[in-house]
Design a protein around this motif. Structure first.
Motif, PDB file in Angstrom:
ATOM      1  N   THR A  63      47.701  47.336  19.782  1.00 28.23           N
ATOM      2  CA  THR A  63      46.920  48.507  19.389  1.00 28.23           C
ATOM      3  C   THR A  63      45.446  48.172  19.587  1.00 28.23           C
ATOM      4  O   THR A  63      45.005  47.078  19.241  1.00 28.23           O
ATOM      5  CB  THR A  63      47.189  48.867  17.918  1.00 28.23           C
ATOM      6  N   LYS A  79      47.010  53.759  20.072  1.00 30.70           N
ATOM      7  CA  LYS A  79      48.358  53.193  20.190  1.00 30.70           C
ATOM      8  C   LYS A  79      48.945  53.536  21.557  1.00 30.70           C
ATOM      9  O   LYS A  79      49.568  52.688  22.201  1.00 30.70           O
ATOM     10  CB  LYS A  79      49.244  53.695  19.053  1.00 30.70           C
ATOM     11  N   TYR A  96      58.261  53.325  15.992  1.00 24.86           N
ATOM     12  CA  TYR A  96      57.439  53.391  14.789  1.00 24.86           C
ATOM     13  C   TYR A  96      58.294  53.709  13.567  1.00 24.86           C
ATOM     14  O   TYR A  96      59.465  54.107  13.700  1.00 24.86           O
ATOM     15  CB  TYR A  96      56.335  54.422  14.990  1.00 24.86           C
ATOM     16  N   SER A 101      59.140  56.883  19.442  1.00 21.52           N
ATOM     17  CA  SER A 101      58.804  55.758  20.312  1.00 21.52           C
ATOM     18  C   SER A 101      57.825  56.214  21.383  1.00 21.52           C
ATOM     19  O   SER A 101      57.852  57.374  21.810  1.00 21.52           O
ATOM     20  CB  SER A 101      60.062  55.196  20.989  1.00 21.52           C
ATOM     21  N   GLN A 104      53.087  51.137  24.479  1.00 18.72           N
ATOM     22  CA  GLN A 104      51.813  50.545  24.091  1.00 18.72           C
ATOM     23  C   GLN A 104      51.409  49.515  25.143  1.00 18.72           C
ATOM     24  O   GLN A 104      52.236  48.950  25.860  1.00 18.72           O
ATOM     25  CB  GLN A 104      51.883  49.880  22.716  1.00 18.72           C
ATOM     26  N   TRP A 127      51.123  43.331  17.884  1.00 17.89           N
ATOM     27  CA  TRP A 127      52.295  43.344  17.020  1.00 17.89           C
ATOM     28  C   TRP A 127      52.854  41.928  16.895  1.00 17.89           C
ATOM     29  O   TRP A 127      52.640  41.092  17.792  1.00 17.89           O
ATOM     30  CB  TRP A 127      53.363  44.256  17.614  1.00 17.89           C
ATOM     31  N   ASN A 134      61.246  44.486  20.380  1.00 18.81           N
ATOM     32  CA  ASN A 134      60.216  45.007  19.487  1.00 18.81           C
ATOM     33  C   ASN A 134      60.677  45.162  18.043  1.00 18.81           C
ATOM     34  O   ASN A 134      59.947  45.709  17.220  1.00 18.81           O
ATOM     35  CB  ASN A 134      59.705  46.360  19.992  1.00 18.81           C
ATOM     36  N   ARG A 239      56.653  47.192   9.809  1.00 17.51           N
ATOM     37  CA  ARG A 239      56.591  47.721  11.174  1.00 17.51           C
ATOM     38  C   ARG A 239      55.345  48.585  11.368  1.00 17.51           C
ATOM     39  O   ARG A 239      55.005  49.399  10.503  1.00 17.51           O
ATOM     40  CB  ARG A 239      57.846  48.551  11.458  1.00 17.51           C
ATOM     41  N   ASP A 240      54.676  48.390  12.496  1.00 16.57           N
ATOM     42  CA  ASP A 240      53.473  49.141  12.874  1.00 16.57           C
ATOM     43  C   ASP A 240      52.245  48.732  12.074  1.00 16.57           C
ATOM     44  O   ASP A 240      51.232  49.414  12.104  1.00 16.57           O
ATOM     45  CB  ASP A 240      53.699  50.655  12.759  1.00 16.57           C
ATOM     46  N   ARG A 241      52.302  47.605  11.343  1.00 13.31           N
ATOM     47  CA  ARG A 241      51.101  47.065  10.714  1.00 13.31           C
ATOM     48  C   ARG A 241      50.664  45.841  11.507  1.00 13.31           C
ATOM     49  O   ARG A 241      51.478  44.978  11.815  1.00 13.31           O
ATOM     50  CB  ARG A 241      51.354  46.685   9.246  1.00 13.31           C
ATOM     51  N   THR A 242      49.380  45.781  11.829  1.00 13.46           N
ATOM     52  CA  THR A 242      48.877  44.694  12.657  1.00 13.46           C
ATOM     53  C   THR A 242      47.586  44.134  12.065  1.00 13.46           C
ATOM     54  O   THR A 242      46.899  44.802  11.290  1.00 13.46           O
ATOM     55  CB  THR A 242      48.594  45.169  14.092  1.00 13.46           C
ATOM     56  N   HIS A 324      54.366  55.343   5.627  1.00 12.21           N
ATOM     57  CA  HIS A 324      55.708  54.854   5.910  1.00 12.21           C
ATOM     58  C   HIS A 324      56.710  55.726   5.166  1.00 12.21           C
ATOM     59  O   HIS A 324      56.441  56.174   4.045  1.00 12.21           O
ATOM     60  CB  HIS A 324      55.819  53.395   5.452  1.00 12.21           C
TER      61      HIS A 324
END
Length: 363
Positions: A63, A79, A96, A101, A104, A127, A134, A239-242, A324
């Protein structure tokens, strides 16, 4: 305004040319510590730290945290790959929390990073998974976030405590500055379990650290319950946290960088001293402390056992990020001071338990 600049960037398939429009455009305004940092300066920085930066980014969905008119202008996240992606840039499909989907960007070579900078990218957020899979993280990432009133020395103390807990469950922790007030602690793991299980293992580690250092550590999701302590952000395993990549600049005044270091180096230099201006020299002198991060991935089974032990003690699920989907067993998403305790939550269900995972790759 300066004329466009063509940068020649070495890569795995030979040199690539990346056009840098407005190379003198200011990304970080001047501060008392130095002059303005321009887009050309940012591109030069990325080329100077290219090898270790790619170790943090390559083969991962990324991202992009981008700016318009420098860090004082609009800041936004991409994203979806930005428009005009060169044909030699790779993408990968990710899913996500919502179930949707889309592709990226994957930063497999330095020219991609420089092109992203041309498109206004300052911070790269990879990620904790590889592009071929993934769904199964290969890194544990823990963000130590100090509440107001605490200093960097407090965070360093907590990080050292976290190191002991992680080593006690068979993990090899690596540490870096965040470019701000906190510290990031990573560990490579076998990509065998999915996000929810990894998150639960992280919660197990976080609660163990909280028990060890109760006056300085908290796992409370709500700020009003944290007090003057360091929050162990377990939701970075969701998931989806970076988190900002190792060697990535940050969208903060002065051009700070998130810098890997040895445990012995941690606390010897203030994070504000490690900037786009100074980090290339730091790297040349000290090397990449994270070069061997993935040399010997660990297993999270012992960390997950901490979670299971807490379930037996009556401790269950913790809050997920607000964007979430509501999860089984999750506490009410109501600020504690506003909660009506006489009203049951229809979504309150026991936290899920997993079947014991085999040593094989999960399906």
């Amino acid at each position: 305004m300066a004329s466009p600049q063509i940068l020649v960037v070495p890569g795995p398939e030979g040199e690539r040319e990346v056009r840098l429009s407005s190379p003198d455009k200011v990304v970080w305004p001047a501060t008392d510590d130095g002059g303005a940092i321009t887009k050309a300066n940012l591109a030069a920085y990325l080329m100077a730290v290219g090898e270790p930066l790619l170790r943090a980014l390559a083969d991962r969905p990324v991202t992009l945290q981008r700016v318009r008119d420098g860090i004082e202008g609009e800041v936004f996240y991409s994203k979806n790959p930005p428009k005009g992606v060169p044909e030699w840039v790779r993408t990968t499909m990710v899913t996500y929390p919502s179930g949707r989907s889309h592709p990226q960007l994957v930063v497999d070579e330095l020219a991609t990073a420089v092109w992203a900078a041309q498109m206004g990218t300052v911070t790269f957020h990879p990620w904790p998974v590889r592009s071929a899979d993934n769904d199964h993280p290969d890194e544990i990432r823990i963000d130590l976030d100090p509440e107001p009133g605490l200093g960097f020395t407090d965070v360093v103390e907590v990080a050292r405590g976290l190191r002991k807990v992680m080593e006690g469950v068979g993990l090899t922790p690596f540490v870096k500055t965040t470019g701000s007030r906190g510290v990031h602690v990573f560990a490579a793991i076998e990509p065998r379990l999915e996000f929810l299980e990894v998150r639960h293992a992280v919660i197990g580690v976080a609660r163990e650290l909280e028990r060890t250092m109760p006056d300085l550590v908290t796992t409370s999701w709500w700020k009003e319950e944290r007090g003057q302590r360091v929050f162990v952000d377990f939701n970075q395993a969701t998931r989806d946290r970076t988190l900002a990549a190792a060697w990535s600049p940050r969208v903060l005044p002065g051009g700070p960088v998130s810098v890997p270091m040895t445990w012995e180096q941690l606390g010897q230099i203030g994070p504000g001293e490690l900037t786009v201006r100074t980090v290339p020299e730091w790297l040349a002198e000290h090397g990449d402390a994270w070069e061997d991060l993935h040399a010997e991935p660990g297993t999270i089974d012992a960390a997950y056992a901490l979670w299971e032990a807490d379930l037996e003690r009556g401790l269950g699920e913790l809050n997920f990020p607000p964007d979430h989907p509501k999860m089984p067993g999750e506490p009410r998403r109501v600020q504690p001071s506003r909660k009506r305790h006489d009203l049951p939550d229809p979504e309150d269900r026991p936290a899920p338990r997993r079947a014991r995972a085999s040593t094989d790759q999960a399906d």
